[in-house]
Scaffold this motif. Structure first.
Motif, mmCIF file in Angstrom:
data_model
loop_
_atom_site.group_PDB
_atom_site.id
_atom_site.type_symbol
_atom_site.label_atom_id
_atom_site.label_comp_id
_atom_site.label_asym_id
_atom_site.label_seq_id
_atom_site.Cartn_x
_atom_site.Cartn_y
_atom_site.Cartn_z
ATOM 1 N N PRO A 35 78.729 -20.356 113.351
ATOM 2 C CA PRO A 35 78.980 -20.699 111.940
ATOM 3 C C PRO A 35 77.699 -21.034 111.191
ATOM 4 C CG PRO A 35 80.605 -21.745 113.345
ATOM 5 C CD PRO A 35 79.570 -21.136 114.262
ATOM 6 N N ALA A 36 76.731 -21.633 111.863
ATOM 7 C CA ALA A 36 75.459 -21.950 111.207
ATOM 8 C C ALA A 36 74.724 -20.679 110.785
ATOM 9 C CB ALA A 36 74.575 -22.778 112.138
ATOM 10 N N MET A 37 74.791 -19.654 111.608
ATOM 11 C CA MET A 37 74.132 -18.397 111.256
ATOM 12 C C MET A 37 74.826 -17.753 110.053
ATOM 13 S SD MET A 37 73.075 -15.144 113.574
ATOM 14 C CE MET A 37 71.658 -16.042 114.178
ATOM 15 N N ILE A 38 76.137 -17.781 110.057
ATOM 16 C CA ILE A 38 76.888 -17.221 108.925
ATOM 17 C C ILE A 38 76.518 -17.973 107.646
ATOM 18 C CG2 ILE A 38 79.192 -16.907 107.943
ATOM 19 C CD1 ILE A 38 80.159 -16.478 110.877
ATOM 20 N N ASP A 39 76.440 -19.297 107.734
ATOM 21 C CA ASP A 39 76.043 -20.096 106.564
ATOM 22 C C ASP A 39 74.636 -19.739 106.088
ATOM 23 O OD1 ASP A 39 78.466 -21.392 106.495
ATOM 24 O OD2 ASP A 39 77.743 -23.170 107.568
ATOM 25 N N SER A 40 73.741 -19.432 107.030
ATOM 26 C CA SER A 40 72.372 -19.085 106.645
ATOM 27 C C SER A 40 72.330 -17.755 105.900
ATOM 28 C CB SER A 40 71.451 -19.052 107.865
ATOM 29 O OG SER A 40 71.677 -17.901 108.651
ATOM 30 N N TRP A 41 73.243 -16.867 106.217
ATOM 31 C CA TRP A 41 73.295 -15.572 105.526
ATOM 32 C C TRP A 41 73.667 -15.744 104.058
ATOM 33 C CZ3 TRP A 41 76.721 -13.006 109.807
ATOM 34 C CH2 TRP A 41 75.931 -12.754 110.927
ATOM 35 N N ALA A 42 74.371 -16.816 103.739
ATOM 36 C CA ALA A 42 74.804 -17.043 102.359
ATOM 37 C C ALA A 42 73.624 -17.100 101.401
ATOM 38 C CB ALA A 42 75.625 -18.329 102.270
ATOM 39 N N GLY A 48 75.760 -16.913 96.408
ATOM 40 C CA GLY A 48 75.469 -18.090 97.202
ATOM 41 C C GLY A 48 76.461 -18.441 98.278
ATOM 42 N N ARG A 49 77.326 -17.489 98.634
ATOM 43 C CA ARG A 49 78.283 -17.764 99.698
ATOM 44 C C ARG A 49 78.673 -16.475 100.400
ATOM 45 N NH1 ARG A 49 83.638 -16.464 98.691
ATOM 46 N NH2 ARG A 49 84.160 -15.964 96.538
ATOM 47 N N VAL A 50 79.136 -16.641 101.614
ATOM 48 C CA VAL A 50 79.680 -15.519 102.366
ATOM 49 C C VAL A 50 81.115 -15.316 101.880
ATOM 50 C CG1 VAL A 50 80.309 -14.750 104.686
ATOM 51 C CG2 VAL A 50 78.196 -16.020 104.329
ATOM 52 N N GLY A 51 81.554 -14.089 101.828
ATOM 53 C CA GLY A 51 82.895 -13.799 101.355
ATOM 54 C C GLY A 51 83.971 -14.205 102.344
ATOM 55 N N VAL A 78 82.785 -5.246 96.976
ATOM 56 C CA VAL A 78 83.081 -6.679 96.916
ATOM 57 C C VAL A 78 82.091 -7.360 97.852
ATOM 58 C CG1 VAL A 78 84.856 -8.438 97.190
ATOM 59 C CG2 VAL A 78 85.509 -6.140 96.480
ATOM 60 N N SER A 79 80.934 -7.727 97.282
ATOM 61 C CA SER A 79 79.835 -8.174 98.130
ATOM 62 C C SER A 79 79.095 -9.404 97.600
ATOM 63 C CB SER A 79 78.827 -7.041 98.292
ATOM 64 O OG SER A 79 78.197 -6.770 97.048
ATOM 65 N N GLY A 80 79.640 -10.059 96.617
ATOM 66 C CA GLY A 80 78.947 -11.216 96.071
ATOM 67 C C GLY A 80 77.658 -10.865 95.353
ATOM 68 N N GLY A 81 77.482 -9.603 95.019
ATOM 69 C CA GLY A 81 76.303 -9.168 94.290
ATOM 70 C C GLY A 81 75.199 -8.581 95.155
ATOM 71 N N MET A 82 75.471 -8.371 96.431
ATOM 72 C CA MET A 82 74.423 -7.852 97.324
ATOM 73 C C MET A 82 73.879 -6.503 96.880
ATOM 74 S SD MET A 82 73.559 -10.043 99.592
ATOM 75 C CE MET A 82 72.670 -9.044 100.748
ATOM 76 N N GLY A 83 74.685 -5.708 96.213
ATOM 77 C CA GLY A 83 74.226 -4.403 95.770
ATOM 78 C C GLY A 83 73.211 -4.457 94.647
ATOM 79 N N VAL A 84 73.137 -5.553 93.953
ATOM 80 C CA VAL A 84 72.182 -5.691 92.838
ATOM 81 C C VAL A 84 71.065 -6.662 93.157
ATOM 82 C CG1 VAL A 84 73.905 -5.111 91.096
ATOM 83 C CG2 VAL A 84 73.551 -7.497 91.706
ATOM 84 N N HIS A 85 71.106 -7.218 94.343
ATOM 85 C CA HIS A 85 70.143 -8.234 94.756
ATOM 86 C C HIS A 85 68.816 -7.592 95.117
ATOM 87 C CE1 HIS A 85 68.820 -12.064 96.213
ATOM 88 N NE2 HIS A 85 68.775 -11.699 97.465
#
Length: 88
Positions: A35-42, A48-51, A78-85
């Motif tokens: 879970p810590a790794m998943i949180d770091s990906w956010a 600012g968050r994982v979906g 549906v990626s939280g904006g990853m495509g424009v980041h």
């Protein structure tokens, strides 16, 4: 998807796709991802968050609803904006 959309449009059948980004599912735990790794990906996600699976479900529900009656042949990312980041 686009070919099917063209083929089925005269029958008023809409065809769309949903491409999920980073979504926190039990599969990560089965692969040994903490879970810590998943949180770091956010931190890499503009929103600012994982979906969550519900984020994908809501997108699918939208596309299946009358609110999307004029949408066909498209891919909803549906990626939280990853495509424009822009990554450094």
């Amino acid at each position: 998807m686009r070919s099917l959309a063209l083929e089925l449009a005269p029958r008023r059948i809409r065809v769309n796709a949903v491409s999920p980004g980073l979504i926190d599912t039990p599969a990560y735990g089965k692969m040994g991802v903490s879970p810590a790794m998943i949180d770091s990906w956010a931190g890499d996600v503009p929103l600012g968050r994982v979906g969550a699976p519900a984020d994908i479900a809501e997108a699918v529900a939208l596309l299946a609803s009358d609110a999307a009656a004029y949408i066909t042949g498209d891919n909803l990312t549906v990626s939280g904006g990853m495509g424009v980041h822009a990554r450094p």
